[in-house]
Scaffold this motif. Structure first.
Motif, short mmCIF file in Angstrom:
data_model
loop_
_atom_site.label_atom_id
_atom_site.label_comp_id
_atom_site.label_asym_id
_atom_site.label_seq_id
_atom_site.Cartn_x
_atom_site.Cartn_y
_atom_site.Cartn_z
N ASP A 303 15.14 72.71 39.57
CA ASP A 303 16.12 72.12 40.47
C ASP A 303 15.40 71.49 41.65
O ASP A 303 14.21 71.74 41.89
CB ASP A 303 17.10 73.20 40.93
N VAL A 314 22.13 68.32 40.19
CA VAL A 314 21.85 68.94 38.90
C VAL A 314 20.95 68.02 38.10
O VAL A 314 21.32 66.87 37.86
CB VAL A 314 23.15 69.21 38.11
N ILE A 318 19.79 69.34 32.09
CA ILE A 318 20.40 70.64 31.90
C ILE A 318 21.41 70.63 30.75
O ILE A 318 21.54 71.61 30.00
CB ILE A 318 21.07 71.15 33.19
N VAL A 338 23.46 74.28 39.72
CA VAL A 338 22.72 74.70 38.52
C VAL A 338 23.01 76.17 38.21
O VAL A 338 23.29 76.53 37.05
CB VAL A 338 21.21 74.49 38.72
#
Length: 405
Positions: A303, A314, A318, A338
């Motif tokens: 992050d 974000v 992810i 996150v």
């Protein structure tokens, strides 16, 4: 079907992560009644098979030379590269699109800010509805950290927010911060998360036979994301013989900013010497990046914090990471976007928080490295909230509300 223009400086065949948001919108908006003409840059080459995509500058769309020269002059004195000359070409391209029929709205996605500046001109001159989409916020962005330029960023942000018909952010933390700071404009701010393309049907692949497990970070490793604390923790575990360096490969796949600085870090140098850290720098095609992701035993997510040193956005990877179902090790803050996404994703994960003491970091990392690599199916909540087709539908619903007034 209404027509809109999507201004996206980065687009296919460019491979940066920001490309995929624009690609998903262009792909799925027609399902909701919006034919989309994309105007993008051509510095990464052309994608001639794509219809309704204009790469500018080009030989067909002519921009006033004096205006391009003026934009270059102004760009030289600005604190950051906003790609101003491209904005001139984008405006000319938008006018060529509008010459072939009415356009209901323009959607601009940044960075760079040239997309918003071109859209602002089109709104002022042609009365178009304008939705400004920020993949990264402007104020507080660690990539815009020059202290003397803060008044410039603040003024530019306010100008865009006041001028745009609507403003979209990609995390709740960012949109909530905007609403707190610009209370009179709070009605303009909307949340549309980043996500994944359900049409890709991406998921885990067979892990190759190998005598070690791979913990992979796939994508650009920005200097602000150098995971030095995590590397130091892994080096301690190796020295304490809690991790066998022959049984683990921490693999960085993709470009690395200030690579020499990373490799010179004491822990990184130690892990490299023992073969536990593997670096594969350089830009790779998206297909290869997805294969590296799908065949890893576990995945590393790093992050990034804003200038207030808190997690606020974000990393786009992810969503692909979660679709593999494999364990994810995240370096983030407590209750960051996150952190909250992973809590609801339905897969195995661990978060190394920035305020963890060394002993806690070591404990978490050692526990994570013992997790099985069998994939788990992402939760229904994750699939519903981050499906790119549904997100295009949310933008279409916003456009419906704005264009019907």
């Amino acid at each position: 079907m209404q027509r809109i223009i999507l201004l996206a400086y980065y687009y296919l065949p460019h491979t940066t992560s920001g490309v995929q948001r624009a690609v998903r919108l262009a792909k799925y908006l027609p399902q909701y009644g919006y034919a989309t003409s994309v105007i993008c840059a051509g510095h990464a080459g052309l994608q001639p098979k794509l219809e309704d995509v204009l790469h500018v500058p080009n030989e067909v769309v002519q921009s006033p030379r004096w205006l391009v020269s003026l934009a270059r002059m102004i760009q030289r004195i600005l604190p950051y590269n906003e790609q101003l000359p491209w904005a001139v070409h984008a405006i000319a391209a938008a006018r060529s699109v509008m010459a072939h029929g009415p356009v209901a709205a323009v959607v601009s996605t940044s960075p760079p800010l040239a997309t918003h500046l071109a859209a602002l001109f089109l709104k002022k001159r042609h009365g178009l509805v304008w939705v400004a989409d920020f993949r990264d916020p402007l104020v507080g962005n660690p990539g815009r950290a020059r202290a003397w330029a803060k008044p410039y960023d603040a003024a530019l942000e306010r100008w865009i927010f006041q001028s745009a018909t609507a403003v979209v952010g990609v995390t709740d933390a960012v949109v909530d911060a905007w609403r707190q700071q610009y209370r009179r404009l709070a009605y303009k701010f909307h949340l549309i998360w980043n996500g994944f393309d359900p049409g890709d049907q991406f998921g885990p692949a067979q892990v190759p036979e190998r005598p070690y497990r791979v913990l992979a970070h796939v994508g650009v490793l920005y200097v602000q994301r150098h995971p030095t604390a995590m590397l130091a923790s892994l080096d301690r575990l190796v020295r304490q013989r809690l991790v066998d360096p022959a049984r683990l490969r921490l693999r960085f796949v993709g470009p690395i900013q200030q690579q020499e600085e990373l490799e010179g870090h004491l822990a990184a140098a130690s892990l490299l010497a023992q073969g536990c850290l593997e670096i594969r720098p350089g830009v790779i095609p998206r297909e290869q990046a997805m294969l590296e992701t799908a065949t890893a035993d576990a995945l590393l997510l790093i992050d990034i914090v804003n200038l207030s040193n808190t997690g606020y956005t974000v990393p786009a990877k992810i969503y692909d990471y979660i679709l593999t179902g494999r364990p994810i090790l995240a370096l983030t803050d407590r209750d960051s976007p996150v952190d909250r996404i992973l809590q609801r994703a339905g897969i195995r994960y661990a978060c190394l928080y920035r305020d963890d003491i060394e002993a806690e970091t070591d404990r978490k990392l050692a526990t994570f490295l013992d997790l099985p690599n069998e994939p788990l199916a992402p939760s229904a909540c994750f699939l519903e909230n981050f499906d790119g087709e549904r997100q295009a539908g949310r933008l279409a619903a916003l456009l419906d509300a704005l264009t019907l007034h």
